[in-house]
Design a protein around this motif. Structure first.
Motif, PDB file in Angstrom:
ATOM      1  N   PRO A 134       0.830  -1.206   0.000  1.00 45.99           N
ATOM      2  CA  PRO A 134       0.000   0.000   0.000  1.00 45.99           C
ATOM      3  C   PRO A 134       0.867   1.259   0.000  1.00 45.99           C
ATOM      4  CG  PRO A 134       0.108  -0.915   2.199  1.00 45.99           C
ATOM      5  CD  PRO A 134       0.819  -1.891   1.300  1.00 45.99           C
ATOM      6  N   PRO A 135       0.329   2.385  -0.446  1.00 44.12           N
ATOM      7  CA  PRO A 135       1.089   3.638  -0.396  1.00 44.12           C
ATOM      8  C   PRO A 135       1.362   4.048   1.047  1.00 44.12           C
ATOM      9  CG  PRO A 135      -1.206   4.049  -0.993  1.00 44.12           C
ATOM     10  CD  PRO A 135      -1.014   2.566  -1.021  1.00 44.12           C
ATOM     11  N   PRO A 136       2.391   4.856   1.273  1.00 40.50           N
ATOM     12  CA  PRO A 136       2.748   5.241   2.648  1.00 40.50           C
ATOM     13  C   PRO A 136       1.626   5.935   3.416  1.00 40.50           C
ATOM     14  CG  PRO A 136       4.497   5.815   1.105  1.00 40.50           C
ATOM     15  CD  PRO A 136       3.328   5.402   0.276  1.00 40.50           C
ATOM     16  N   ASP A 137       0.740   6.641   2.701  1.00 40.61           N
ATOM     17  CA  ASP A 137      -0.327   7.384   3.369  1.00 40.61           C
ATOM     18  C   ASP A 137      -1.608   6.570   3.525  1.00 40.61           C
ATOM     19  OD1 ASP A 137      -0.856   7.254   0.693  1.00 40.61           O
ATOM     20  OD2 ASP A 137      -1.456   9.358   0.483  1.00 40.61           O
ATOM     21  N   ASP A 138      -1.531   5.254   3.289  1.00 41.24           N
ATOM     22  CA  ASP A 138      -2.711   4.402   3.417  1.00 41.24           C
ATOM     23  C   ASP A 138      -3.155   4.357   4.876  1.00 41.24           C
ATOM     24  OD1 ASP A 138      -4.671   2.464   2.578  1.00 41.24           O
ATOM     25  OD2 ASP A 138      -3.460   0.967   3.603  1.00 41.24           O
TER      26      ASP A 138
END
Length: 400
Positions: A134-138
């Motif tokens: 997942p993206p870091p800001d998930d």
């Protein structure tokens, strides 16, 4: 002076390949005979997977090894052959074949070898749903978690599985360890205590693929079921592991190509038999349409075959794969996806204008479901980034 008749020496691998392709054609003919009725019924593929197992395809479609398995090119040819007759079962075979490589993608070679031998011996059917990091800001958090305990782990959560959820012998998943935060890749037999499968009902297409929601309630996972770690980002991904996602996407390209080929073949046979709206040879526009559709299939085939050859070379290289090579492979796979998706949707829609026959709509429905979660714009931007900036990152695609 008398001449000596020339003889052709066939290597064992060539003989095995031809035998496997003959088996695939026989299975495809069998599936085609009742494809419409089974599509309409939309039942889990219990009978269909029994046909695959009886024919030996589940054991044959495993990674190549001494005395068995299928090389990447042969495996994809089998998938496309079956998908042209029944794309739901082609989808099942595609995911089975790729997930049998999971030991090599995530585990050590000795463990992978032992697992593959057991899979062949037991004729396991594999499926799975390993997600990309997942993206870091998930902020959603993991849908599957592993809690450590003395004898291994306890798995909780749920995951959508697109094929074989109701009939598979092994499901490959990633889950986050609550103690370390690492994402581990595990295999779980659906018959394990605490596993519940809810089959997907009334799907638009791919109705016989056996999709469903799989729920895990305090499911015991022993250490032998842990294949390895899923990298948390692209930078930490080993080159060979980076091939896992594009390999699955490419196998599904062969399913999409099989759909396009199957639709065009079926409507051509209807035209030849005089059961289509217009007969061939009497209308130049009809010939133009067939020329356009046949060209679209051939164009997609050329791109997919090129990606298949590149993937095969990368898989053969194994652990010695150059760190930058997966990005090039993924870029070509994304191109194959883009071309194949466009061709499959276009061809399966146009054949409905050429003939009015029961079940012909299944090709468009199947193509639509197969391509629905992979938007072309996302792929094209990633391809553009790789081409323009020579990005070493693998070209991604939204994929579930």
């Amino acid at each position: 002076m008398p001449t000596t008749p020339s003889t052709t020496v066939h290597r064992p691998a060539d003989v095995q390949r031809r035998a496997l392709l003959r088996t695939a054609r026989d299975v495809a003919e069998d599936l085609a005979s009742d494809a419409i009725a089974r599509d309409q019924a939309g039942e889990p593929p219990i009978d269909e997977t029994a046909r695959l197992r009886e024919a030996g395809l589940l054991a044959a479609l495993t990674p190549p090894r001494a005395g068995g398995g299928a090389d990447w090119g042969t495996g994809c040819t089998v998938i496309r052959e079956v998908a042209a007759a029944d794309s739901s079962i082609g989808d099942v075979l595609a995911r089975h074949y790729v997930h049998t490589w999971s030991g090599r993608f995530y585990a050590s070679h000795p463990r992978a070898t032992a697992l593959e031998e057991e899979s062949v011996r037991e004729q396991w059917l594999w499926t799975g749903a390993v997600r990309t990091p997942p993206p870091p800001d998930d902020a959603e958090g993991p849908d599957l978690t592993l809690r450590p305990r003395n004898t291994g782990y306890v798995l909780d959560g749920y995951r959508t599985v697109d094929t074989g959820a109701t009939v598979a012998d092994q499901i490959v998943l990633d889950a986050v360890c609550t103690a370390t935060g690492e994402a581990l890749v595990v295999r779980v037999p659906p018959g394990t205590r605490g596993v519940t499968v809810e089959p997907a009902r009334d799907r638009l297409g791919q109705r016989v693929a056996g999709a469903g929601e799989v729920y895990f309630d305090r499911v015991a996972v022993v250490p032998g079921q842990v294949l390895g770690r899923r990298p948390h980002d692209e930078e930490s991904t080993a080159p060979f592991t980076a091939l896992a996602e594009p390999a699955l996407r490419l196998a599904l390209c062969h399913v999409g190509l099989g759909i396009a080929e199957g639709a065009l073949t079926e409507v051509r046979d209807l035209s030849r038999g005089g059961r289509a709206h217009r007969l061939p040879g009497e209308d130049p526009d009809l010939l133009l349409t067939y020329g356009e559709l046949a060209s679209a299939v051939q164009t997609a085939t050329a791109v997919v075959d090129r990606a298949t050859e590149l993937m095969a070379r990368a898989l053969d290289t194994g652990a010695h794969l150059d760190p930058e090579e997966p990005a090039g492979v993924a870029a070509l796979v994304a191109t194959a996806e883009t071309v194949t998706s466009k061709a499959a949707l276009h061809i399966t829609a146009r054949v409905l204008e050429l003939a009015d026959a029961p079940g012909l709509d299944r090709f468009w429905r199947n193509a639509r479901v197969l391509t629905a979660h992979r938007p072309a714009a996302h792929r094209l931007r990633s391809i553009g980034e790789h081409y323009l900036n020579a990005s070493p990152r693998p070209v991604a695609a939204v994929f579930h």
